[in-house]
Design an enzyme around this catalytic site. Sequence first.
Site, short mmCIF file in Angstrom:
data_model
loop_
_atom_site.label_atom_id
_atom_site.label_comp_id
_atom_site.label_asym_id
_atom_site.label_seq_id
_atom_site.Cartn_x
_atom_site.Cartn_y
_atom_site.Cartn_z
N SER A 190 -2.84 7.03 0.47
CA SER A 190 -2.36 7.82 -0.59
C SER A 190 -3.33 9.10 -0.38
O SER A 190 -4.37 9.07 0.46
CB SER A 190 -2.74 7.40 -2.00
OG SER A 190 -2.93 8.67 -2.94
N PHE A 216 4.69 11.36 -5.64
CA PHE A 216 6.09 11.27 -5.32
C PHE A 216 6.70 10.64 -6.60
O PHE A 216 6.17 10.03 -7.35
CB PHE A 216 6.14 10.16 -4.03
CG PHE A 216 6.32 10.83 -2.72
CD1 PHE A 216 7.43 10.59 -1.92
CD2 PHE A 216 5.19 11.66 -2.18
CE1 PHE A 216 7.69 11.17 -0.80
CE2 PHE A 216 5.40 12.11 -0.97
CZ PHE A 216 6.58 11.94 -0.20
N ASP A 257 3.86 -12.49 -5.82
CA ASP A 257 2.76 -11.68 -6.28
C ASP A 257 1.52 -11.39 -5.20
O ASP A 257 0.95 -12.44 -4.74
CB ASP A 257 2.22 -12.67 -7.48
CG ASP A 257 0.93 -11.89 -8.14
OD1 ASP A 257 0.30 -10.94 -7.67
OD2 ASP A 257 0.24 -12.33 -9.28
N VAL A 258 1.45 -9.99 -4.75
CA VAL A 258 0.38 -10.02 -3.60
C VAL A 258 -0.89 -10.23 -3.84
O VAL A 258 -1.52 -10.47 -2.87
CB VAL A 258 0.89 -8.64 -3.01
CG1 VAL A 258 2.16 -8.50 -2.52
CG2 VAL A 258 0.48 -7.68 -3.97
N ASP A 305 8.94 -9.12 -4.20
CA ASP A 305 8.76 -8.39 -5.37
C ASP A 305 8.53 -9.36 -6.51
O ASP A 305 8.71 -10.71 -6.15
CB ASP A 305 9.68 -7.52 -5.82
CG ASP A 305 9.25 -6.34 -6.43
OD1 ASP A 305 9.03 -5.06 -6.04
OD2 ASP A 305 8.90 -6.58 -7.82
N LEU A 327 9.13 3.65 -3.81
CA LEU A 327 9.16 3.90 -2.45
C LEU A 327 9.43 2.67 -1.40
O LEU A 327 10.19 2.71 -0.54
CB LEU A 327 7.64 4.31 -2.07
CG LEU A 327 7.15 5.57 -2.69
CD1 LEU A 327 5.89 5.70 -2.02
CD2 LEU A 327 7.85 6.63 -2.42
N SER A 366 11.43 -1.36 -6.13
CA SER A 366 11.22 -0.16 -6.76
C SER A 366 10.69 0.94 -6.21
O SER A 366 10.13 0.64 -5.05
CB SER A 366 10.52 -0.19 -8.28
OG SER A 366 9.21 -0.79 -7.99
N LYS A 406 -7.32 3.01 -1.38
CA LYS A 406 -6.50 3.64 -0.40
C LYS A 406 -7.28 4.22 0.59
O LYS A 406 -6.69 4.15 1.89
CB LYS A 406 -5.68 4.74 -1.15
CG LYS A 406 -4.53 4.59 -2.23
CD LYS A 406 -3.59 3.32 -1.45
CE LYS A 406 -2.54 2.95 -2.55
NZ LYS A 406 -1.44 1.90 -1.88
N TYR A 452 -8.96 3.54 -7.41
CA TYR A 452 -7.75 3.78 -6.70
C TYR A 452 -8.05 4.43 -5.16
O TYR A 452 -7.51 4.01 -4.44
CB TYR A 452 -6.94 4.44 -7.43
CG TYR A 452 -5.54 4.91 -6.87
CD1 TYR A 452 -4.64 3.79 -6.79
CD2 TYR A 452 -5.25 6.06 -6.35
CE1 TYR A 452 -3.45 4.16 -6.08
CE2 TYR A 452 -3.85 6.56 -5.91
CZ TYR A 452 -3.03 5.32 -5.70
OH TYR A 452 -1.66 5.64 -5.08
#
Length: 263
Positions: free
Chosen positions: A155, A201, A59-60, A36, A17, A15, A172, A168
């Site tokens: 980000s 984005f 699953d990372v 994914d 990017l 999905s 990042k 978040y």
Amino acid sequence: MKPADRTFVISGACSGLGLATVRDLHSEGAYIALLDLNEDAGAEIVKELGDRVKFFECDVSETSSVTKAVHGAAEWIKTTGKPMGGVVAAAGVGGAQKIVDGRTGEPIPIEAIDFILNINIRGTLDLVRLCMAHLVKVTPTSPDGERGVLILVASSAAFDGQPGQVAYAASKGAIASLTLPLARDVARYGVRVVTIAPSLFESRMTAVLPEKARKSLERVMEFPVRAGKPEEFASLVRQGVENLMLNGTVLRLDGAMRMPSKM
């Protein structure tokens, strides 16, 4: 390095990017290991793009899952004969929650922080370390001895995060700050590291933004006055793959946008 006939391991591949990057590199002749959680989406992408892509459920946030997926990709590479060319760690999650709830006075649950950090930081490093074990064994194909490239995703929040983005922005910011030391770690193996820091984005993550928040962000955009397109992100990934002098750097992809402190 040219993408053709090299295999790229891409997390978050089904999905946003990640998917745009899959399509772009595939169009250049690359083989893609799709990592994914969405098996149905993975099957659709394989159906669309054919036998140069293969899906691996991943699953990372779970090392066992990442290990299994990377092992599967490595075994697939043995069958295709197309050596690993790099990693695009595009799996990530967002979240907006202030450190203390203004209405209740309660602190943010530590589980909410852990969720973001585990996927965005730990998941990225887990994928990188496991793939590096295979990249170091690739036979260099260029006069410079290049073996591959690691593309990470930060980000704008790493530099000008908004209220509610503590976890978040921390995740990042960590990706941005580890870029250079990681590049120094892997330089001896002919592997480069490039981090892309996009602003707003079009993606699954930003699709859930309230309209008020989206309009607020659009007001601080310089040019172009719109959200970035996934294809524009993918284009910069390809530059990261092809341009040998891009290394140890964080590239802001934001149209000169700076996040506002208030919505």
